[in-house]
Design an enzyme around this catalytic site. Structure first.
Site, PDB file in Angstrom:
ATOM      1  N   ASP A   1       0.869  -1.172   0.000  1.00  0.00           N
ATOM      2  CA  ASP A   1       0.000   0.000   0.000  1.00  0.00           C
ATOM      3  C   ASP A   1       0.915   1.234   0.000  1.00  0.00           C
ATOM      4  O   ASP A   1       2.069   1.150   0.418  1.00  0.00           O
ATOM      5  CB  ASP A   1      -0.875  -0.035   1.257  1.00  0.00           C
ATOM      6  CG  ASP A   1      -1.614   1.265   1.454  1.00  0.00           C
ATOM      7  OD1 ASP A   1      -2.376   1.641   0.548  1.00  0.00           O
ATOM      8  OD2 ASP A   1      -1.402   1.928   2.497  1.00  0.00           O
TER       9      ASP A   1
ATOM     10  N   ASP B   1      -0.236   5.186   0.620  1.00  0.00           N
ATOM     11  CA  ASP B   1      -0.534   6.236   1.605  1.00  0.00           C
ATOM     12  C   ASP B   1      -0.615   5.653   3.022  1.00  0.00           C
ATOM     13  O   ASP B   1      -1.407   4.756   3.286  1.00  0.00           O
ATOM     14  CB  ASP B   1      -1.858   6.925   1.259  1.00  0.00           C
ATOM     15  CG  ASP B   1      -1.764   7.707  -0.043  1.00  0.00           C
ATOM     16  OD1 ASP B   1      -0.952   8.640  -0.114  1.00  0.00           O
ATOM     17  OD2 ASP B   1      -2.499   7.361  -0.995  1.00  0.00           O
TER      18      ASP B   1
ATOM     19  N   ASP C   1      -1.576  -0.151   5.895  1.00  0.00           N
ATOM     20  CA  ASP C   1      -1.872   0.502   7.180  1.00  0.00           C
ATOM     21  C   ASP C   1      -3.363   0.471   7.531  1.00  0.00           C
ATOM     22  O   ASP C   1      -3.753   0.983   8.563  1.00  0.00           O
ATOM     23  CB  ASP C   1      -1.419   1.967   7.139  1.00  0.00           C
ATOM     24  CG  ASP C   1      -2.259   2.807   6.181  1.00  0.00           C
ATOM     25  OD1 ASP C   1      -2.411   2.375   5.020  1.00  0.00           O
ATOM     26  OD2 ASP C   1      -2.783   3.849   6.593  1.00  0.00           O
TER      27      ASP C   1
HETATM   28 MG   LIG Z   1      -2.916   3.270   3.235  1.00  0.00          MG
END
Ligand SMILES: [Mg+2]
Length: 256
Positions: A14, A16, A213
């Site tokens: 991932d 961001d 995240d």
């Molecule tokens: Mg993310």
């Protein structure tokens, strides 16, 4: 090193909140990814962020020191264009709320981007930082007239250098609330999106691991697709209602 990561042939990252915040690399992220690349692991960036094209995203990642090419960046907008091609057949009129990262792959796929009140066969919504009430008004009217409703992603927030901003999901929610229609989803947690990344990496499910995240998008996507995953607590604060396979505070912990 965490065993499932050590044994993996491909790592799906991932972006961001995992490797970057806004335009900045998260401390330690560049050296972590470079170390995995030096171990001959295939790196694919799998992002719900539809604001940048694959080319622009690869350039930005390269400037920060990440090993990246447009082919190794898969965005939810590329997936959205493929879904629309499948769903709409020869119909080509699309009302899009989004930035160049969304409109560019739609145009490349041969869609006509309609304005305002013209007939639209589909409405596709991604993050658009200059969105106006009029955009929502047009999108709502098209969906109420039975246009196919597709969201690039439904992330609640996007982590930036200085804090969180509303994500694409917040925009999508406005249209879903107004129309009572829930959209189809192109990005994570869709298993099909992960499958596209596996195809880019050229590996089997059991050979890949996804690091992200966000429980609701990244970790659920890995679960849906049946691949290993790691939750890194460097991004969004919201918990999902299930437990990740492994959770670390930062990427460095995975090397211990
Ligand atoms: Mg993310």
């Amino acid at each position: 090193m965490y065993e499932a990561l050590y044994r993996s042939k491909a790592v799906l990252f991932d972006l961001d909140g995992t490797l970057i915040r806004g335009e900045e690399a998260i401390p330690g992220a560049v050296s972590f990814v470079r170390q995995l690349a030096e171990m001959d692991k295939r790196i694919v960036y799998l992002t719900n962020n539809a604001t940048r094209t694959r080319e622009t995203m690869a350039l930005m990642l390269g400037r920060q020191g990440f090993p990246a090419s447009p082919e190794t960046v898969l965005t939810s907008s590329v997936a959205a264009a493929a879904i629309l091609q499948h769903q709409l057949g020869s119909s080509k009129k699309v009302y899009a709320i989004g930035e160049e990262g969304l409109t560019s792959p739609l145009l490349a796929a041969g869609f006509e981007l309609v304005k305002n009140e013209e007939h639209a066969d589909a409405v596709v919504v991604g993050l658009h930082r200059q969105v106006t009430y009029a955009h929502f008004e047009h999108a709502v009217r098209h969906v109420l007239r039975n246009a196919y409703f597709l969201a690039t992603n439904r992330d609640r927030v996007i982590p930036l250098e200085n804090g969180f901003a509303p994500g694409a999901g917040a925009l999508v929610a406005l249209i879903a609330y107004a129309t009572g229609v829930e959209p189809m989803l192109a990005g994570k947690p869709s298993a099909a999106f992960v499958d596209q990344a596996l195809a880019i990496a050229g590996v089997e499910r059991k050979e890949a691991i996804l690091i992200g995240d966000n429980l609701e998008t990244d970790i659920l996507a890995a679960k849906n697709a049946g691949i290993h995953s790691v939750l890194v607590e460097s991004g969004v604060p919201f918990a999902g209602n299930f437990v990740p396979e492994i959770k670390v505070h930062n990427l460095k912990e995975l090397l211990q």
